[in-house]
Design a protein around this motif. Structure first.
Motif, PDB file in Angstrom:
ATOM      1  N   ASN A 132     -20.055  -4.557  -4.413  1.00 46.15           N
ATOM      2  CA  ASN A 132     -20.783  -5.155  -3.296  1.00 46.15           C
ATOM      3  C   ASN A 132     -21.712  -4.109  -2.681  1.00 46.15           C
ATOM      4  O   ASN A 132     -21.295  -2.984  -2.423  1.00 46.15           O
ATOM      5  CB  ASN A 132     -19.789  -5.681  -2.253  1.00 46.15           C
ATOM      6  CG  ASN A 132     -20.489  -6.409  -1.135  1.00 46.15           C
ATOM      7  OD1 ASN A 132     -21.179  -5.807  -0.317  1.00 46.15           O
ATOM      8  ND2 ASN A 132     -20.314  -7.715  -1.090  1.00 46.15           N
ATOM      9  N   PRO A 133     -22.986  -4.446  -2.433  1.00 47.62           N
ATOM     10  CA  PRO A 133     -23.927  -3.473  -1.867  1.00 47.62           C
ATOM     11  C   PRO A 133     -23.453  -2.867  -0.537  1.00 47.62           C
ATOM     12  O   PRO A 133     -23.653  -1.674  -0.299  1.00 47.62           O
ATOM     13  CB  PRO A 133     -25.213  -4.280  -1.677  1.00 47.62           C
ATOM     14  CG  PRO A 133     -25.100  -5.407  -2.647  1.00 47.62           C
ATOM     15  CD  PRO A 133     -23.634  -5.715  -2.759  1.00 47.62           C
ATOM     16  N   ALA A 134     -22.832  -3.670   0.309  1.00 45.92           N
ATOM     17  CA  ALA A 134     -22.341  -3.144   1.591  1.00 45.92           C
ATOM     18  C   ALA A 134     -21.228  -2.130   1.363  1.00 45.92           C
ATOM     19  O   ALA A 134     -21.172  -1.092   2.036  1.00 45.92           O
ATOM     20  CB  ALA A 134     -21.851  -4.282   2.478  1.00 45.92           C
ATOM     21  N   THR A 135     -20.349  -2.404   0.407  1.00 47.32           N
ATOM     22  CA  THR A 135     -19.266  -1.478   0.079  1.00 47.32           C
ATOM     23  C   THR A 135     -19.843  -0.172  -0.448  1.00 47.32           C
ATOM     24  O   THR A 135     -19.403   0.918  -0.064  1.00 47.32           O
ATOM     25  CB  THR A 135     -18.312  -2.097  -0.954  1.00 47.32           C
ATOM     26  OG1 THR A 135     -17.817  -3.326  -0.428  1.00 47.32           O
ATOM     27  CG2 THR A 135     -17.150  -1.174  -1.263  1.00 47.32           C
TER      28      THR A 135
ATOM     29  N   LYS B 285     -20.875   5.531   0.286  1.00 45.00           N
ATOM     30  CA  LYS B 285     -21.828   6.640   0.294  1.00 45.00           C
ATOM     31  C   LYS B 285     -21.846   7.327   1.666  1.00 45.00           C
ATOM     32  O   LYS B 285     -21.888   8.554   1.760  1.00 45.00           O
ATOM     33  CB  LYS B 285     -23.221   6.139  -0.075  1.00 45.00           C
ATOM     34  CG  LYS B 285     -24.258   7.230  -0.193  1.00 45.00           C
ATOM     35  CD  LYS B 285     -25.590   6.676  -0.632  1.00 45.00           C
ATOM     36  CE  LYS B 285     -26.606   7.806  -0.740  1.00 45.00           C
ATOM     37  NZ  LYS B 285     -27.910   7.295  -1.158  1.00 45.00           N
ATOM     38  N   LEU B 286     -21.791   6.537   2.712  1.00 43.53           N
ATOM     39  CA  LEU B 286     -21.827   7.059   4.072  1.00 43.53           C
ATOM     40  C   LEU B 286     -20.594   7.881   4.398  1.00 43.53           C
ATOM     41  O   LEU B 286     -20.670   8.943   5.016  1.00 43.53           O
ATOM     42  CB  LEU B 286     -21.952   5.893   5.072  1.00 43.53           C
ATOM     43  CG  LEU B 286     -21.998   6.256   6.563  1.00 43.53           C
ATOM     44  CD1 LEU B 286     -23.256   7.039   6.874  1.00 43.53           C
ATOM     45  CD2 LEU B 286     -21.941   4.986   7.384  1.00 43.53           C
ATOM     46  N   PHE B 287     -19.414   7.420   3.951  1.00 42.03           N
ATOM     47  CA  PHE B 287     -18.163   8.071   4.346  1.00 42.03           C
ATOM     48  C   PHE B 287     -17.592   9.016   3.308  1.00 42.03           C
ATOM     49  O   PHE B 287     -16.602   9.690   3.563  1.00 42.03           O
ATOM     50  CB  PHE B 287     -17.114   7.019   4.733  1.00 42.03           C
ATOM     51  CG  PHE B 287     -17.431   6.345   6.039  1.00 42.03           C
ATOM     52  CD1 PHE B 287     -17.251   7.014   7.229  1.00 42.03           C
ATOM     53  CD2 PHE B 287     -17.943   5.063   6.054  1.00 42.03           C
ATOM     54  CE1 PHE B 287     -17.553   6.414   8.438  1.00 42.03           C
ATOM     55  CE2 PHE B 287     -18.256   4.451   7.259  1.00 42.03           C
ATOM     56  CZ  PHE B 287     -18.060   5.126   8.456  1.00 42.03           C
ATOM     57  N   ASN B 288     -18.168   9.091   2.130  1.00 38.03           N
ATOM     58  CA  ASN B 288     -17.670  10.021   1.110  1.00 38.03           C
ATOM     59  C   ASN B 288     -18.541  11.243   0.982  1.00 38.03           C
ATOM     60  O   ASN B 288     -19.562  11.402   1.450  1.00 38.03           O
ATOM     61  CB  ASN B 288     -17.562   9.334  -0.257  1.00 38.03           C
ATOM     62  CG  ASN B 288     -16.423   8.337  -0.253  1.00 38.03           C
ATOM     63  OD1 ASN B 288     -15.449   8.504   0.471  1.00 38.03           O
ATOM     64  ND2 ASN B 288     -16.553   7.305  -1.059  1.00 38.03           N
TER      65      ASN B 288
END
Length: 142
Positions: A131-134, A139-142
């Motif tokens: 899913n694009p949101a996932t 990416k934001l949190f890793n």
């Protein structure tokens, strides 16, 4: 599920529950059939009832869209729903079993049904790694 800070100011990966005293009226009294369909395990039917009977167009649209997106999430209505500490809850979503649990007295209302359904849909979205949101969140949190 993300991290959140608990009362001891420590981080936890547990789900956040909807406390019974946090439930507020979203749209007034619910249609009597909503309780009946929830007791039959039909959360999509409850969302259809909310959409059909609310006087608020935005709320009707939200309920309709949630129902359209909801997969095979189960719902159970139980007496005296509490968290692990014994604190009364109106509702709870368990992502491990994909089950919404609603308290028979405090959980059969528009607020709780929409709230817990949103948890179910969020959990399903985050579990879908393509899913694009996932992907953006990873990416934001890793």
């Amino acid at each position: 599920m993300g991290f959140w800070t608990n009362a001891n100011n420590t981080q936890s990966r547990q789900t956040k529950n909807l406390a019974a005293d946090a439930v507020v009226a979203v749209d007034g009294p619910v249609h009597p059939m909503m309780g009946a369909v929830l007791m039959q395990g039909n959360v999509k039917g409850a969302l259809r009832i909310i959409a059909a009977t609310t006087g608020n167009k935005r709320l009707a649209n939200v309920a309709r869209r949630l129902g359209d997106k909801l997969g095979d999430t189960k719902v159970e209505v139980v007496e005296n729903l509490t968290d692990e500490l014994g604190v009364p809850m109106a509702g709870h979503f368990d992502p491990k079993t994909n089950t919404i649990r609603l308290d028979a007295k405090t959980g059969i209302n528009t607020h709780t049904v929409l709230h817990e359904t949103t948890h179910a849909l969020t959990s399903a979205t985050l579990a879908n790694k393509s899913n694009p949101a996932t992907k953006k969140l990873e990416k934001l949190f890793n």
